[in-house]
Write an enzyme that holds these catalytic residues in place. Structure first.
Site, PDB file in Angstrom:
ATOM      1  N   GLY A   9     115.301  61.776  46.516  1.00 49.93           N
ATOM      2  CA  GLY A   9     114.237  62.683  46.950  1.00 49.93           C
ATOM      3  C   GLY A   9     113.137  62.751  45.921  1.00 49.93           C
ATOM      4  O   GLY A   9     113.296  63.370  44.860  1.00 49.93           O
ATOM      5  N   GLY A  14     112.621  67.012  42.779  1.00 48.44           N
ATOM      6  CA  GLY A  14     113.117  65.692  42.354  1.00 48.44           C
ATOM      7  C   GLY A  14     112.152  65.042  41.378  1.00 48.44           C
ATOM      8  O   GLY A  14     112.561  64.489  40.354  1.00 48.44           O
ATOM      9  N   ARG A  37     108.683  53.910  52.731  1.00 47.40           N
ATOM     10  CA  ARG A  37     108.396  54.872  51.650  1.00 47.40           C
ATOM     11  C   ARG A  37     108.488  54.188  50.283  1.00 47.40           C
ATOM     12  O   ARG A  37     107.729  54.484  49.373  1.00 47.40           O
ATOM     13  CB  ARG A  37     109.365  56.063  51.720  1.00 47.40           C
ATOM     14  CG  ARG A  37     109.202  56.925  52.953  1.00 47.40           C
ATOM     15  CD  ARG A  37     107.881  57.649  52.985  1.00 47.40           C
ATOM     16  NE  ARG A  37     107.849  58.833  52.142  1.00 47.40           N
ATOM     17  CZ  ARG A  37     106.718  59.382  51.698  1.00 47.40           C
ATOM     18  NH1 ARG A  37     105.551  58.856  52.018  1.00 47.40           N
ATOM     19  NH2 ARG A  37     106.751  60.457  50.946  1.00 47.40           N
ATOM     20  N   ASN A 105     118.699  74.930  47.846  1.00 48.73           N
ATOM     21  CA  ASN A 105     118.672  76.385  47.938  1.00 48.73           C
ATOM     22  C   ASN A 105     119.688  76.830  48.997  1.00 48.73           C
ATOM     23  O   ASN A 105     120.009  76.081  49.905  1.00 48.73           O
ATOM     24  CB  ASN A 105     117.262  76.796  48.390  1.00 48.73           C
ATOM     25  CG  ASN A 105     116.911  78.177  47.926  1.00 48.73           C
ATOM     26  OD1 ASN A 105     117.717  78.865  47.315  1.00 48.73           O
ATOM     27  ND2 ASN A 105     115.698  78.601  48.231  1.00 48.73           N
ATOM     28  N   LYS A 184     120.973  84.878  45.040  1.00 48.28           N
ATOM     29  CA  LYS A 184     119.659  84.333  45.411  1.00 48.28           C
ATOM     30  C   LYS A 184     119.536  84.295  46.942  1.00 48.28           C
ATOM     31  O   LYS A 184     118.474  84.588  47.504  1.00 48.28           O
ATOM     32  CB  LYS A 184     119.510  82.930  44.811  1.00 48.28           C
ATOM     33  CG  LYS A 184     118.084  82.421  44.858  1.00 48.28           C
ATOM     34  CD  LYS A 184     117.877  81.216  43.956  1.00 48.28           C
ATOM     35  CE  LYS A 184     116.446  80.713  44.138  1.00 48.28           C
ATOM     36  NZ  LYS A 184     116.359  79.273  44.252  1.00 48.28           N
ATOM     37  N   ASN A 202     104.499  88.793  50.032  1.00 46.04           N
ATOM     38  CA  ASN A 202     105.675  89.603  49.684  1.00 46.04           C
ATOM     39  C   ASN A 202     105.323  91.084  49.565  1.00 46.04           C
ATOM     40  O   ASN A 202     106.084  91.958  49.974  1.00 46.04           O
ATOM     41  CB  ASN A 202     106.302  89.097  48.385  1.00 46.04           C
ATOM     42  CG  ASN A 202     106.934  87.724  48.568  1.00 46.04           C
ATOM     43  OD1 ASN A 202     106.968  87.193  49.674  1.00 46.04           O
ATOM     44  ND2 ASN A 202     107.425  87.141  47.487  1.00 46.04           N
ATOM     45  N   SER A 252     108.575  81.178  50.213  1.00 49.13           N
ATOM     46  CA  SER A 252     108.688  79.750  50.547  1.00 49.13           C
ATOM     47  C   SER A 252     108.849  79.575  52.062  1.00 49.13           C
ATOM     48  O   SER A 252     108.305  78.629  52.649  1.00 49.13           O
ATOM     49  CB  SER A 252     109.874  79.136  49.811  1.00 49.13           C
ATOM     50  OG  SER A 252     111.045  79.886  50.069  1.00 49.13           O
ATOM     51  N   GLU A 264     114.630  76.246  55.804  1.00 46.66           N
ATOM     52  CA  GLU A 264     116.048  76.081  55.465  1.00 46.66           C
ATOM     53  C   GLU A 264     116.869  77.278  55.971  1.00 46.66           C
ATOM     54  O   GLU A 264     117.915  77.605  55.414  1.00 46.66           O
ATOM     55  CB  GLU A 264     116.196  75.913  53.942  1.00 46.66           C
ATOM     56  CG  GLU A 264     115.537  74.627  53.441  1.00 46.66           C
ATOM     57  CD  GLU A 264     115.713  74.384  51.949  1.00 46.66           C
ATOM     58  OE1 GLU A 264     116.308  73.360  51.560  1.00 46.66           O
ATOM     59  OE2 GLU A 264     115.240  75.229  51.158  1.00 46.66           O
TER      60      GLU A 264
END
Ligand code: NAP
Length: 305
Positions: A9, A14, A37, A105, A184, A202, A252, A264
């Site tokens: 990645g 990364g 790529r 995450n 987290k 936020n 995020s 995610e």
């Protein structure tokens, strides 16, 4: 054992790790998604890291998953939903006793990866560093932070751990990595989905503190039931502190949604709801929040898992 760091990645984190390791003289190889790529990467001449408005390019060699040669040490730096499929392709190249560092995450992807590579050691990481892609193969180091690493199955420090210090990557080994990842995850569940639903930064959540507090109460119950009482300690207070300290920032998840990128959620709020169901808990607010978020993502044409 080879001391080469393979990095899967060439995205934000990364690239951040790759450039710092390369700058410290460590052997690094990037694993790109496919031949197209890889060719684009080779045309660019490597990765560029921008820090304090200074750009520096690193001509780190690249390859695809199909390249020959064993992998002994792998940093997995893709999104949580890409991790297990990517490892399924790489598994045949992992040497016996290979060590993986999983930067994803949330929770859930680590176990999906471990299922793909039973012969490898999986080390979990929790990072508060911040980086973003300005362009393909160019990453800006946006926020200094810290990295916690640990292996829930084996407390032994990996022999390469000093590489991090040599490369200026702030990190510490911990036997409580699951507690850190759960904490987290809980912070994320209390803040990120609401910023998407209320379309706010936020700090906008200061107008919805009742909703935030009620979520923290349910999240604390869940953490206790999951055997993570430490991750539940003063959760509500910390969530409020984070909201105040990052009031001007967009979460995020909010940024992913605004940029039409897959979130995610499956490994964050989705994981919390699945854990609650497994324990036979009925957490009304958390479930309703998840349903509202899924509906919201679907209405935008984004994947909801
Ligand atoms: P990102 O910028 O989207 O980078 C992900 C990279 O993975 C992309 O370059 C993508 O390739 C690559 N990839 C996906 N599947 C692949 C495959 N099969 N083979 C090779 N490469 C593949 O993501 P990120 O922001 O670095 O996030 C990575 C993880 O770190 C996430 O779980 C995130 O939540 C966590 N994290 C990020 C930050 C941060 O500041 N960015 C901070 C803390 C935690 P393409 O370029 O071809 O799409």
């Amino acid at each position: 054992m080879s001391s080469t760091w393979h990095i899967l990645g060439a995205g934000s984190l990364g690239s951040l790790w790759a450039c710092r390791l390369a700058a410290a003289g460590k052997a690094v190889r990037m694993i790109l998604r496919d031949d197209r790529r890889l060719q684009a990467y080779q045309r660019a001449g490597g990765l560029t890291l921008v820090e304090h408005d200074q750009a520096r390019q690193y001509a780190i060699p690249g390859e695809t998953a199909d390249a020959p040669g064993p992998i002994h040490r792998l940093l997995v730096a893709c999104k949580a939903y890409d991790a297990a499929p990517a490892l399924a392709r790489l598994a045949p190249r992992l040497a016996e006793g290979a060590e993986l560092v999983l930067l994803q995450n949330g929770l859930g992807s680590q176990d999906e990866v471990a299922d793909q590579v039973p012969h490898a050691r999986c080390i979990f990481a929790s990072s508060t560093e911040g980086a973003f892609r300005e362009d393909d193969w160019q990453v800006r180091f946006a926020g200094h932070g810290f990295n916690w690493l640990g292996d829930p199955a084996n407390p032994t420090l990996p022999e390469w751990f000093d590489d991090l210090q040599d490369a200026g990557i702030p990190g510490q080994w911990t036997v409580d990595i699951l507690t850190r990842l759960w904490r987290k995850l809980a912070l994320n569940c209390a803040i990120n989905p609401l910023t998407v639903l209320h379309e706010c930064h936020n700090g906008g959540l200061l107008e919805h503190l009742g909703e935030v507090e009620a979520l923290c109460t349910e999240l604390s119950q869940l953490l206790h039931r999951c055997g993570q009482p430490e991750a539940a300690q003063d959760l509500g207070e910390e969530v409020q502190r984070v909201i105040l300290a990052t009031a001007a920032n967009y979460s995020s998840m909010y940024q992913d949604v605004r940029a039409n990128r897959r979130t995610e959620v499956h490994y964050l709020l989705g994981h919390a709801c699945r854990a609650a169901a497994r324990h036979g808990m009925h957490l009304e607010r958390l479930e309703r929040l998840h349903q509202r978020l899924v509906d919201n993502l679907r209405a935008r044409g984004l994947p909801s898992d």
